[in-house]
Structures are given as structure tokens and as C-alpha cells.
Design a protein around this motif. Structure first.
Motif, short mmCIF file in Angstrom:
data_model
loop_
_atom_site.label_atom_id
_atom_site.label_comp_id
_atom_site.label_asym_id
_atom_site.label_seq_id
_atom_site.Cartn_x
_atom_site.Cartn_y
_atom_site.Cartn_z
N SER A 146 0.79 -1.23 0.00
CA SER A 146 0.00 0.00 0.00
C SER A 146 0.82 1.28 0.00
N LYS A 178 0.33 3.27 -3.00
CA LYS A 178 -0.89 4.07 -3.17
C LYS A 178 -0.58 5.57 -3.25
N PHE A 229 -11.41 -7.77 -4.28
CA PHE A 229 -10.42 -7.17 -3.38
C PHE A 229 -11.09 -6.90 -2.03
N ASP A 262 -10.39 -5.42 2.33
CA ASP A 262 -9.54 -4.66 3.26
C ASP A 262 -9.21 -5.52 4.46
N SER A 265 -6.18 3.18 4.23
CA SER A 265 -5.56 2.25 3.28
C SER A 265 -6.58 1.28 2.70
N ASN A 294 -8.02 -0.86 0.24
CA ASN A 294 -7.69 -1.53 -1.02
C ASN A 294 -8.86 -1.45 -2.01
N ILE A 333 -2.56 -1.33 -5.86
CA ILE A 333 -2.29 -1.46 -4.42
C ILE A 333 -0.88 -2.04 -4.17
#
Length: 551
Positions: free
Chosen positions: A318, A321, A353, A355, A373, A375, A426
Motif C-alpha cells: 500500500s 498508493k 479485493f 480490506d 488504506s 484496497n 495497491i
């Protein structure tokens, strides 16, 4: 008649006897010897003035000369004789100093009053213990103290191996003993510091004299964890000090040699903080720090092996990102744009996807999605806005994710499917980066210009050109990275105020997740990487906090 003849005979004999005696006495050249003189004491015949008795001569026709009369032997008065020394105190002092200078300790001992049994051993031990290789002595002024005492000051220079010339001064004390001048010796004759039981010692201290120095001209900190990057960090030397005991006063010390080490861009305090931040970290890890404005490397602490902090390629998770957010901002989003942050998201006809927290946060600002963060947010927004390869272009053109000369390594490949694009968004799939590459990303956000990291004062001739970021994009990214620390995944890490950053947890096939944290504070940008360390917010961010709090 008979009686008369007898008287004549007696008278004649008497006359003959008288005239005979007179003839002997009055004869020319007759000598009468005086009594023999008293013997002169042995050894003093040339110097003593003992009274002597002379002969008396009487010659015919002359009046007799006066005859001196010697006193009876038991009445002769002899003047006591004081032995005169063969040489004065100057001679003894000169002979002693010459013998000392030549190392003739036996001769020296013969010139000393009551020398100790270990006289020679003391001198030899003194020279051996202090590594004295030569001695020169120069006599000074002699001063007498009465008829039987004197002293001479003198100066000396001892040459000590490893230290050079060692000047000193002392005093020879002399006294007259049985007609001979001798030295009244004591330990302080060798050196004043030996007075009253004092001593001298040669103190050796092993010190580092590295071939490579920090930018301040100092050695790298101990256990710097930078040995793979710089040579000669552990080069050692010995410092010598001649120390007086018990005072501890240093009489002579080896001069530090002129620094011949090569200076780097590494900052000694920053390197020390980075190295100590990795103490106790069980997994192999690395911390890299660069100067925000110059991109000069200020620290590299690496337990990964080799030069992995610069050239190793790992999925950044991440932390990438930051690059994805830059592309989305350039595509029209703002930090306040509302975006979905569901617990999971499935690309149309593609993969799903999720988190790590498994929470559906609903619609949130892009800054919040970045801080948490999400995803799901970045996979969805990338699929919807960046399918024209703008993500790869952003990474390659503005953040160095391409083949290029320089210290760092990072790359991204053109995607082949929406699923791959979502994974790239990501920091997975084809995206790979070294810790130094991700430190360059953080520095680009802080300064507004991407620059390749360097280990020299100026970039090399083949160094890639700096790439300015859009000011609006850079400012938005600073806001979003600040939110990660104040309210997002790094808020519990103990990072000092003013820190901005991004956590990362990168999935690795067949192994544990890699832990990441990148960011900047004041003039430093940095990256923390722990191989198979786990969650970035729980593992890498606290290491970054230790690093920053130590500065």
C-alpha cells in the motif's frame, strides 16, 4: 826511675790517642750523618709535606755550619693529609651521563653511592616498558653546595616508539665520598615523575580510523549496518598516551593523523538513529533516509544482506498508493472527493479485493480512504479512471519506476487485464521497488520534485533528470500522507509531530507479508522495510518512530 818511665809511657799514649781523634775530626770532607728521618705514610710520598731531617756538613778551615736538630721520634707532629679526588664533580657527572647515554649501567652503578641491587634492571625495565629506542643527554650548570656536595641539572630526549621525541629534565645530585665524587641516585633521577613512588605507563587505546567517513568527517557509528555499502568502516588503529600515575596527567600522546578518509553524504547522527532503530528487530530489515531537497542519502541501515536496501526488488504494497493517488488526483479527484470504501470490491468480471479490517466504511473522502488504506477504494477508482495506462505512466514518468541508471531499483509493467491493473494499484502484481526507491517517492512528495538518490555532492553525469510534480498534486498528497499519521493506519505508532507517511503490507506468495512504512519529516524522507515482518502499521511504523524520535 822506673816509675818515671812508666808515667812517660802513659802520657805518650794519651797524646797519640788525642791527636788521632783530632785528625779524624778535622780531616777535609769528613761527614757526620744526622739521624734517619721518620718514614712517610704510604701512598702520600708525592703530596705530604712531612718534616725531614737534613745532614750537617763541617769542612776544615771553616766554621762549622749550624746543625739542625731533629726532634725525638715520639715528639714529631704530622699534619693530617686530606685525600685529593682524581676529578671534580663535573667529571663524575659527565662520565655518568655518557655511560647512561650509552646504556652502560654497570659503569653507572660504579659511580653511584650505595646503588640498589636492581639498578641496571630498573633502567632496562623503564626503557622496555615505555618503548624507549634511544636517549640523548645534555649536561647543564653545576652548582656546588659546600666542599662535599654539588648538583647538576641536565636535559634529555628519549625517543619513544610510536610517539616520537619525549623531552625531559632532571638533576644529578653528587657528593664527595672518601675523596671521590659520586652520584646520589634516586628513581626521580631517571624522570621527575618517579618521585615519591610515582610511575609512568604507556597507555594503548584501540580506535577506529575508517577509510570512509560521514559527511561531518566522523567515523560511522559502531554497528552502523552499512558495511555492504561503504568500505573500511571498521579499520582500526592504536592511540598511544604516556601517562603519569597516579595523577593521570598525559605527558605525551600520539597526534591524530590527518584524515585521509573519503567523506560520503551519510549523516553520522541520522545513520546512528537508523542503525539503532533496527536493534532487536528479529526479521531482516532496512531503513533508508534521503535529504528532501538534494536527494543525498543520509542513512542506510541494512540487515537484508548485500545491497538490498538500494537494489532489492520487493512488492511495496500500500505504500505504492502514493503513486496511485497522484494518478487519480491528476485524473480529476481531490482529497475531499467522496469515494466508496466497502469491505470488499469485485472488478467487473474479475477478481475481488478486500480490506484487512473487514469493515465497510461507506462513502468517505479520498483522504480518509487513503488514511485507512482502503484496497477496495483504490482498486475500484483505478479500474474506473486509469484503464488507459495512466497508472504505469505516472509511476514511470514521475516517480522513477523504470529502467534507469542510479542507485535505486523499481519497476512496473504494462497490465494485461483489469485484475492485474487492480493489483498494481495497491502495490502488488508487477510493481516492485527497493526501499531506496520508495524513499525517493516520499522525498518527491515532500519537495514537489522527484530526484534520483545520490551518494555524492552533485548528481553523476548520467543521473536521470529531476521531474517536477504538479504543485496541486504534491500539496494534496502531503495532506493525505499527514492524515495517515494523525488518524489512519500509523496513528498508534508513536511517530513524532510533523511526520507524514504511508503504511504498507505487501502479500508475498509462499511467505509472510512484508511490512513497509515510508514518509518524511522536516528535511528527511525515509523508507522502513521489514522482510516478512507482517502489518506495516504495527511493525514498520513503530520502527520509523524509533528512528525519528532518536534524531
Amino acid at each position: 826511675m822506673r816509675d818515671r818511665r812508666l808515667l812517660v809511657l802513659i802520657f805518650s799514649a794519651t797524646a797519640i790517642l788525642v791527636f788521632g781523634v783530632y785528625g779524624v775530626v778535622a780531616a777535609p770532607g769528613a761527614v757526620v750523618a744526622s739521624p734517619s728521618p721518620r718514614p712517610t705514610p704510604a701512598g702520600d710520598a708525592d703530596d705530604a709535606e712531612t718534616p725531614k731531617v737534613r745532614a750537617t756538613v763541617t769542612r776544615a778551615g771553616n766554621a762549622p755550619s749550624p746543625v739542625p736538630v731533629s726532634p725525638p721520634p715520639n715528639l714529631v707532629t704530622l699534619t693530617p693529609v686530606t685525600p685529593i679526588p682524581q676529578g671534580g664533580p663535573e667529571t663524575t657527572a659527565a662520565n655518568y651521563l655518557n655511560a647512561w647515554q650509552g646504556g652502560d649501567f654497570a659503569s653507572m652503578a660504579g659511580m653511584v653511592v650505595d646503588p640498589p641491587a636492581d639498578f641496571g634492571t630498573r633502567h632496562r625495565g623503564f626503557d622496555a616498558d615505555l618503548r624507549v629506542s634511544s636517549l640523548s643527554l645534555t649536561p647543564g650548570e653545576l652548582r656546588r653546595h659546600g666542599e662535599e656536595a654539588a648538583e647538576m641539572s641536565f636535559r634529555g630526549v628519549r625517543k619513544v616508539d610510536g610517539l616520537g621525541d619525549w623531552p625531559f629534565d632532571s638533576v644529578l645530585r653528587l657528593e664527595l665520598r672518601f675523596g671521590v665524587w659520586k652520584v646520589r641516585w634516586s628513581p626521580e633521577t631517571m624522570h621527575r615523575s618517579l618521585k615519591d613512588g610515582g610511575s609512568l605507563r604507556l597507555k594503548e587505546t584501540e580506535v577506529r580510523r575508517p577509510a570512509t567517513l560521514t559527511r561531518e568527517g566522523e567515523p560511522f557509528p559502531r554497528d552502523s549496518r552499512a558495511g555492504h555499502y561503504f568500505s573500511g568502516l571498521s579499520d582500526m588503529a592504536v592511540d598511544l598516551e604516556l601517562e603519569e600515575r597516579p595523577s593521570g596527567r598525559v605527558l605525551l600522546a600520539s597526534a591524530p593523523p590527518p584524515s585521509s578518509g573519503t567523506r560520503t553524504t551519510i549523516s553520522q547522527p541520522v545513520q546512528a538513529a537508523a542503525a539503532r532503530a533496527l536493534d532487536g528487530v528479529a526479521q531482516s530489515a532496512a531503513i533508508v533516509a534521503v535529504d528532501v531537497q538534494t536527494a543525498q542519502v543520509r542513512a542506510v541501515a541494512d540487515t537484508l544482506g548485500g545491497k538490498e536496501a538500494f537494489g532489492g526488488l520487493y512488492p511495496p504494497g500500500s505504500t505504492f498508493k502514493v503513486v496511485t493517488a497522484a494518478a487519480l488526483l491528476r485524473a480529476g479527484l481531490t482529497p475531499d472527493s467522496q469515494v466508496a470504501c466497502p469491505a470488499s470490491y469485485t472488478i467487473p468480471n474479475g477478481r475481488s479485493f478486500s480490506d484487512s479490517d473487514g469493515v465497510d466504511h461507506g462513502s468517505v473522502a479520498l483522504t480518509t480512504a487513503f488514511a485507512l488504506s482502503c484496497n477496495t477504494t483504490f482498486a475500484q477508482q483505478t479500474y474506473e479512471r486509469l484503464r488507459d495506462d495512466r497508472l504505469r505512466a505516472e509511476a514511470a514518468d514521475r516517480f522513477g519506476f523504470r529502467e534507469k541508471p542510479g542507485l535505486s531499483s523499481c519497476r512496473i509493467q504494462p497490465y494485461g487485464s483489469p485484475d492485474q491493473l487492480g493489483s498494481d494499484a495497491i502495490g502488488q502484481n508487477s510493481v516492485q521497488a527497493s526501499p531506496l526507491c520508495m524513499a525517493e517517492v516520499a522525498a518527491a512528495v515532500a519537495s514537489g520534485v522527484w530526484k534520483p538518490a545520490i551518494l555524492t555532492e552533485q548528481p553523476p553525469a548520467d543521473s536521470p533528470a529531476p521531474v517536477p510534480l504538479d504543485e496541486g498534486v504534491a500539496a494534496s498528497l502531503r495532506t493525505m500522507m499527514g492524515a495517515v499519521v494523525t488518524q489512519g493506519t500509523a496513528s498508534q505508532a508513536g511517530l513524532p509531530p510533523g511526520t507524514a507517511g504511508k503504511t504498507g503490507t505487501a502479500e508475498v506468495e509462499g511467505g509472510g507479508d512484508h511490512a513497509w512504512f515510508i514518509g518524511y519529516r522536516d528535511s528527511l524522507a525515509f523508507a522502513v522495510f521489514v522482510r516478512h515482518g507482517g502489518a506495516g502499521g504495527k511493525v514498520a511504523a513503530p520502527i520509523a518512530a524509533r528512528f525519528l524520535n532518536a534524531l
